[in-house]
Scaffold this active site. Structure first.
Site, PDB file in Angstrom:
ATOM      1  N   GLY A 119       0.817  -1.222   0.000  1.00  0.00           N
ATOM      2  CA  GLY A 119       0.000   0.000   0.000  1.00  0.00           C
ATOM      3  C   GLY A 119       0.839   1.255   0.000  1.00  0.00           C
ATOM      4  O   GLY A 119       2.075   1.210   0.146  1.00  0.00           O
ATOM      5  N   ASP A 120       0.181   2.369  -0.234  1.00  0.00           N
ATOM      6  CA  ASP A 120       0.807   3.704  -0.207  1.00  0.00           C
ATOM      7  C   ASP A 120       1.926   3.878  -1.227  1.00  0.00           C
ATOM      8  O   ASP A 120       2.878   4.624  -1.008  1.00  0.00           O
ATOM      9  CB  ASP A 120       1.350   4.023   1.209  1.00  0.00           C
ATOM     10  CG  ASP A 120       0.261   3.897   2.254  1.00  0.00           C
ATOM     11  OD1 ASP A 120      -0.879   4.234   1.941  1.00  0.00           O
ATOM     12  OD2 ASP A 120       0.564   3.446   3.373  1.00  0.00           O
ATOM     13  N   GLU A 121       1.811   3.214  -2.351  1.00  0.00           N
ATOM     14  CA  GLU A 121       2.853   3.277  -3.386  1.00  0.00           C
ATOM     15  C   GLU A 121       2.783   4.577  -4.188  1.00  0.00           C
ATOM     16  O   GLU A 121       3.680   4.866  -4.988  1.00  0.00           O
ATOM     17  CB  GLU A 121       2.715   2.084  -4.355  1.00  0.00           C
ATOM     18  CG  GLU A 121       2.907   0.707  -3.718  1.00  0.00           C
ATOM     19  CD  GLU A 121       1.606   0.115  -3.191  1.00  0.00           C
ATOM     20  OE1 GLU A 121       0.599   0.860  -3.137  1.00  0.00           O
ATOM     21  OE2 GLU A 121       1.595  -1.073  -2.825  1.00  0.00           O
ATOM     22  N   GLY A 122       1.692   5.326  -3.999  1.00  0.00           N
ATOM     23  CA  GLY A 122       1.518   6.567  -4.778  1.00  0.00           C
ATOM     24  C   GLY A 122       0.415   6.418  -5.822  1.00  0.00           C
ATOM     25  O   GLY A 122       0.416   7.111  -6.849  1.00  0.00           O
ATOM     26  N   LYS A 123      -0.548   5.528  -5.537  1.00  0.00           N
ATOM     27  CA  LYS A 123      -1.625   5.244  -6.502  1.00  0.00           C
ATOM     28  C   LYS A 123      -2.417   6.518  -6.831  1.00  0.00           C
ATOM     29  O   LYS A 123      -2.730   6.789  -7.987  1.00  0.00           O
ATOM     30  CB  LYS A 123      -2.564   4.165  -5.938  1.00  0.00           C
ATOM     31  CG  LYS A 123      -1.876   2.836  -5.694  1.00  0.00           C
ATOM     32  CD  LYS A 123      -2.783   1.827  -5.037  1.00  0.00           C
ATOM     33  CE  LYS A 123      -3.127   2.130  -3.607  1.00  0.00           C
ATOM     34  NZ  LYS A 123      -1.979   2.058  -2.672  1.00  0.00           N
ATOM     35  N   HIS A 182      -5.438   8.163  -0.342  1.00  0.00           N
ATOM     36  CA  HIS A 182      -4.739   8.436  -1.599  1.00  0.00           C
ATOM     37  C   HIS A 182      -4.468   9.930  -1.705  1.00  0.00           C
ATOM     38  O   HIS A 182      -5.392  10.744  -1.733  1.00  0.00           O
ATOM     39  CB  HIS A 182      -5.574   7.935  -2.791  1.00  0.00           C
ATOM     40  CG  HIS A 182      -5.729   6.446  -2.803  1.00  0.00           C
ATOM     41  ND1 HIS A 182      -6.405   5.747  -3.768  1.00  0.00           N
ATOM     42  CD2 HIS A 182      -5.266   5.499  -1.938  1.00  0.00           C
ATOM     43  CE1 HIS A 182      -6.342   4.452  -3.511  1.00  0.00           C
ATOM     44  NE2 HIS A 182      -5.665   4.277  -2.388  1.00  0.00           N
ATOM     45  N   GLN A 225      -5.052  -0.161  -1.240  1.00  0.00           N
ATOM     46  CA  GLN A 225      -4.096  -1.034  -0.540  1.00  0.00           C
ATOM     47  C   GLN A 225      -3.039  -1.518  -1.534  1.00  0.00           C
ATOM     48  O   GLN A 225      -2.770  -0.829  -2.500  1.00  0.00           O
ATOM     49  CB  GLN A 225      -4.820  -2.224   0.142  1.00  0.00           C
ATOM     50  CG  GLN A 225      -5.695  -1.823   1.327  1.00  0.00           C
ATOM     51  CD  GLN A 225      -7.037  -1.236   0.947  1.00  0.00           C
ATOM     52  OE1 GLN A 225      -7.793  -1.853   0.230  1.00  0.00           O
ATOM     53  NE2 GLN A 225      -7.347  -0.045   1.442  1.00  0.00           N
ATOM     54  N   ARG A 276       5.127   4.846   8.965  1.00  0.00           N
ATOM     55  CA  ARG A 276       5.234   3.631   8.165  1.00  0.00           C
ATOM     56  C   ARG A 276       6.597   2.992   8.390  1.00  0.00           C
ATOM     57  O   ARG A 276       7.595   3.692   8.531  1.00  0.00           O
ATOM     58  CB  ARG A 276       5.070   3.962   6.679  1.00  0.00           C
ATOM     59  CG  ARG A 276       3.687   4.490   6.323  1.00  0.00           C
ATOM     60  CD  ARG A 276       3.625   4.955   4.865  1.00  0.00           C
ATOM     61  NE  ARG A 276       2.333   5.510   4.520  1.00  0.00           N
ATOM     62  CZ  ARG A 276       2.148   6.480   3.627  1.00  0.00           C
ATOM     63  NH1 ARG A 276       3.177   6.989   2.987  1.00  0.00           N
ATOM     64  NH2 ARG A 276       0.935   6.939   3.369  1.00  0.00           N
TER      65      ARG A 276
HETATM   66  P1  GDP Z   1      -1.458   5.771  -2.146  1.00  0.00           P
HETATM   67  O1  GDP Z   1      -2.223   5.268  -0.970  1.00  0.00           O
HETATM   68  O2  GDP Z   1      -0.843   4.669  -2.945  1.00  0.00           O
HETATM   69  O3  GDP Z   1      -2.233   6.718  -3.006  1.00  0.00           O
HETATM   70  O4  GDP Z   1      -0.220   6.594  -1.547  1.00  0.00           O
HETATM   71  P2  GDP Z   1      -0.273   7.641  -0.309  1.00  0.00           P
HETATM   72  O5  GDP Z   1      -0.906   8.867  -0.776  1.00  0.00           O
HETATM   73  O6  GDP Z   1      -0.823   6.988   0.904  1.00  0.00           O
HETATM   74  O7  GDP Z   1       1.276   7.809  -0.043  1.00  0.00           O
HETATM   75  C1  GDP Z   1       2.157   8.252  -1.020  1.00  0.00           C
HETATM   76  C2  GDP Z   1       2.830   9.524  -0.498  1.00  0.00           C
HETATM   77  O8  GDP Z   1       3.948   9.813  -1.301  1.00  0.00           O
HETATM   78  C3  GDP Z   1       1.943  10.760  -0.586  1.00  0.00           C
HETATM   79  O9  GDP Z   1       2.280  11.631   0.445  1.00  0.00           O
HETATM   80  C4  GDP Z   1       2.313  11.360  -1.935  1.00  0.00           C
HETATM   81  O10 GDP Z   1       2.084  12.768  -1.999  1.00  0.00           O
HETATM   82  C5  GDP Z   1       3.791  11.058  -1.977  1.00  0.00           C
HETATM   83  N1  GDP Z   1       4.360  10.834  -3.304  1.00  0.00           N
HETATM   84  C6  GDP Z   1       3.829  10.215  -4.389  1.00  0.00           C
HETATM   85  N2  GDP Z   1       4.739  10.114  -5.386  1.00  0.00           N
HETATM   86  C7  GDP Z   1       5.876  10.677  -4.914  1.00  0.00           C
HETATM   87  C8  GDP Z   1       7.197  10.839  -5.449  1.00  0.00           C
HETATM   88  O11 GDP Z   1       7.522  10.436  -6.555  1.00  0.00           O
HETATM   89  N3  GDP Z   1       8.118  11.453  -4.645  1.00  0.00           N
HETATM   90  C9  GDP Z   1       7.816  11.906  -3.388  1.00  0.00           C
HETATM   91  N4  GDP Z   1       8.765  12.484  -2.691  1.00  0.00           N
HETATM   92  N5  GDP Z   1       6.589  11.751  -2.859  1.00  0.00           N
HETATM   93  C10 GDP Z   1       5.644  11.137  -3.602  1.00  0.00           C
HETATM   94  P1  IMO Z   2      -3.867   2.706   0.534  1.00  0.00           P
HETATM   95  O1  IMO Z   2      -5.002   2.517  -0.449  1.00  0.00           O
HETATM   96  C1  IMO Z   2      -1.357   0.911   3.600  1.00  0.00           C
HETATM   97  C2  IMO Z   2      -3.234  -2.066   6.196  1.00  0.00           C
HETATM   98  C3  IMO Z   2      -3.436  -1.701   7.654  1.00  0.00           C
HETATM   99  C4  IMO Z   2      -3.350  -3.077   8.273  1.00  0.00           C
HETATM  100  C5  IMO Z   2      -4.024  -3.976   7.261  1.00  0.00           C
HETATM  101  C6  IMO Z   2      -5.494  -4.248   7.533  1.00  0.00           C
HETATM  102  O2  IMO Z   2      -3.758   4.072   1.053  1.00  0.00           O
HETATM  103  O3  IMO Z   2      -2.597   2.157  -0.032  1.00  0.00           O
HETATM  104  P2  IMO Z   2      -7.738  -2.831   7.443  1.00  0.00           P
HETATM  105  O4  IMO Z   2      -8.076  -1.474   7.975  1.00  0.00           O
HETATM  106  O5  IMO Z   2      -7.899  -2.968   5.963  1.00  0.00           O
HETATM  107  O6  IMO Z   2      -8.427  -3.911   8.185  1.00  0.00           O
HETATM  108  O7  IMO Z   2      -6.170  -3.017   7.766  1.00  0.00           O
HETATM  109  O8  IMO Z   2      -3.908  -3.301   6.019  1.00  0.00           O
HETATM  110  N1  IMO Z   2      -3.831  -1.105   5.236  1.00  0.00           N
HETATM  111  C7  IMO Z   2      -3.111  -0.259   4.495  1.00  0.00           C
HETATM  112  N2  IMO Z   2      -1.778  -0.009   4.482  1.00  0.00           N
HETATM  113  N3  IMO Z   2      -2.174   1.555   2.743  1.00  0.00           N
HETATM  114  C8  IMO Z   2      -3.507   1.305   2.725  1.00  0.00           C
HETATM  115  O9  IMO Z   2      -4.329   1.820   1.795  1.00  0.00           O
HETATM  116  C9  IMO Z   2      -4.034   0.393   3.658  1.00  0.00           C
HETATM  117  N4  IMO Z   2      -5.279  -0.069   3.948  1.00  0.00           N
HETATM  118  C10 IMO Z   2      -5.131  -0.980   4.898  1.00  0.00           C
HETATM  119  O10 IMO Z   2      -2.426  -0.842   8.093  1.00  0.00           O
HETATM  120  O11 IMO Z   2      -2.013  -3.475   8.380  1.00  0.00           O
HETATM  121 MG    MG Z   3      -2.284   5.500   1.101  1.00  0.00          MG
END
Ligand code: GDP
Ligand code: IMO
Ligand code: MG
Length: 424
Positions: free
Chosen positions: A12-16, A41, A223, A304
């Site tokens: 998760g949190d890859e930058g989707k 996101h 995720q 994280r």
């Molecule tokens: P998502 O859940 O996959 O959409 O990702 P998140 O928004 O939870 O986390 C990604 C974080 O990285 C956010 O704070 C974005 O603004 C940031 N982000 C995305 N792409 C980049 C990048 O290429 N470089 C940097 N420094 N930050 C980025």
């Molecule tokens: P995005 O879309 C990162 C993790 C939680 C926990 C596990 C189960 O922003 O990438 P849940 O609330 O689904 O029962 O939690 O999954 N988790 C995530 N980690 N990014 C997310 O979403 C997540 N959504 C759930 O931290 O370990």
């Molecule tokens: Mg996220």
């Protein structure tokens, strides 16, 4: 074939959000197909930061329809808050935000059950976001759930009460937790009125008709693949299918409609919550990745866990998703490291492998690292591959070799425009 998919290849949190927002301009419809408000996101557009939880990340693009698909679970309270925040930006979106009749509803008591279940697990807790995701999907598969379409039926209140009472009985099996049901219930019903203002659709008919009309559709994952209920690091996973297969059941489309599967990985790796993470770092490098990458949860604010990129893990998620294009994000976070590493293989009981074992929780996995010279140069914000420092380019091509696939996009900053699109 009219549907492309964007999904996370790690935990998760890859930058989707950023990538969906960038690519949404090429589509007429953007849809979420699974997950719920556990997602956070982040979009950064001209200096302004927005965090979306249930609303698809195509919402900032004029004229694009955004659909919350049947595979998503919706908390009316969170969705209402999100809508209110979005209204403050002044963009017009209510007529472009559609919701499937078959999406399930998160009740206040689902959240309490999530909290009670986590509290009872002690050290073994999943680290859930406590948004009620697990209990809501349990009611869905247990055939007890409430769906958006039910709101419009006269039996809704009775169905609600029956499910709530079931939950209250269940809660008595756990050590007591604190909650204010009366207050939250009132808020929940008020927020349902907001959902009623959205266009409720039969998502499967709507999308298949759009496909017939030649519209281009982007499915946005939440995720990451390692949190998938079937293929993730069970039980430390979420409760939905986060992988490509989830698109078909989460929107009502056939597999042959899927064209590109765009898989996103950070240039390193993070995880939030409990569970195994073979390349996790507990040293200065780990702390530095967290600090420079600003690795705090967009939904819960939790720090994280950070580590180097994990090649066996990525090969696994490339395989189960049928990825056709790779996006590498946050390369700029590695700008100031003497050395940059990639976990190339696993050593398990002295044997090297690039396959994930059945259970990552009980195996002693020692990553075998490939080590590269760091580029030690600022390149944040670059949108031209040729302008990257040579050692950064070398790191990208080493990753391509290890993964056996080209990297189509490289993200160099949180801003929408900080993206390199490569001809590969
Ligand atoms: P998502 O859940 O996959 O959409 O990702 P998140 O928004 O939870 O986390 C990604 C974080 O990285 C956010 O704070 C974005 O603004 C940031 N982000 C995305 N792409 C980049 C990048 O290429 N470089 C940097 N420094 N930050 C980025
Ligand atoms: P995005 O879309 C990162 C993790 C939680 C926990 C596990 C189960 O922003 O990438 P849940 O609330 O689904 O029962 O939690 O999954 N988790 C995530 N980690 N990014 C997310 O979403 C997540 N959504 C759930 O931290 O370990
Ligand atoms: Mg996220």
């Amino acid at each position: 074939m009219a549907v492309d998919v964007i999904l996370g290849l790690q935990w998760g949190d890859e930058g989707k959000g950023k990538i969906v927002d960038y690519l949404a301009k090429n589509y007429q419809i953007v849809c979420r197909f699974q997950g719920g408000p556990n997602a956070g996101h982040t979009l950064k557009i001209e200096g302004n930061k927005y965090v979306l939880h249930t609303i698809p990340s195509g919402i900032f693009r004029d004229g694009i329809e955004n659909i919350i698909g049947n595979g998503v679970v919706i908390d009316p309270i969170t969705l209402n808050k999100e809508i209110d925040k979005l209204k403050e930006t002044g963009i017009e979106f209510m007529s472009r935000l559609l919701v499937s009749n078959k999406a399930h509803l998160i009740l206040p008591t689902h959240r309490y059950l999530d909290a009670a279940s986590e509290a009872s697990k002690g050290k073994q807790k999943i680290g859930s976001t406590l948004k009620g995701i697990g209990p809501t999907y349990m009611d869905k598969t247990g055939r007890n759930g409430l769906r958006v379409g039910d709101i419009f039926q006269s039996s809704f209140n009775a169905k609600y009460k029956s499910l709530r009472d079931k939950h209250l009985a269940l809660l008595r099996q756990y050590p007591p937790i604190e909650f204010d049901l009366e207050g939250e219930e009132e808020k929940w019903f008020t927020c349902l009125e907001t959902i009623k203002q959205l266009k409720a659709i039969d998502c499967e008919y709507h999308i298949n008709q759009a496909i017939k009309e030649g519209k281009q559709i982007l499915a946005e994952g939440a995720q990451g693949s390692m949190l998938d209920i079937d293929f993730g690091t069970y039980p430390y996973v979420t409760s939905s299918n986060t992988i490509t297969s989830g698109v078909c059941s989460g929107l009502g489309i056939a597999p042959q409609q899927i064209r590109d599967v765009i898989g996103i990985t950070k240039a390193y790796c993070t995880r939030v919550g409990g569970g195994p993470f073979p390349t996790e770092l507990f040293d200065e490098d780990g702390a530095k990745l967290g600090e420079i990458g600003m690795e705090f949860g967009a939904t819960t604010g939790r720090p994280r866990r950070c580590g180097w990129i994990d090649i066996p893990q990525l090969k696994y998620t490339l395989m189960i998703n049928g990825v056709t294009q790779i996006v590498l994000t946050k390369l700029d976070v590695l700008d100031h490291f003497e050395e940059v590493k990639a976990g190339c293989k696993y050593s398990i009981n002295g044997n090297e492998t690039d396959q994930l074992p059945y259970d990552l929780t009980t195996q002693e996995i020692e990553p075998v690292y490939c080590v590269y010279d760091g580029w030690n140069k600022d390149m944040a914000g670059t949108d031209d591959f040729d302008k990257l420092p040579q050692l950064a380019k070398d790191y990208v091509s080493e990753l391509e070799k290890l993964l056996g696939m080209s990297i189509k996009y490289v993200s160099t900053g949180p801003e929408r425009k900080s993206l390199i699109v490569r001809e590969v």
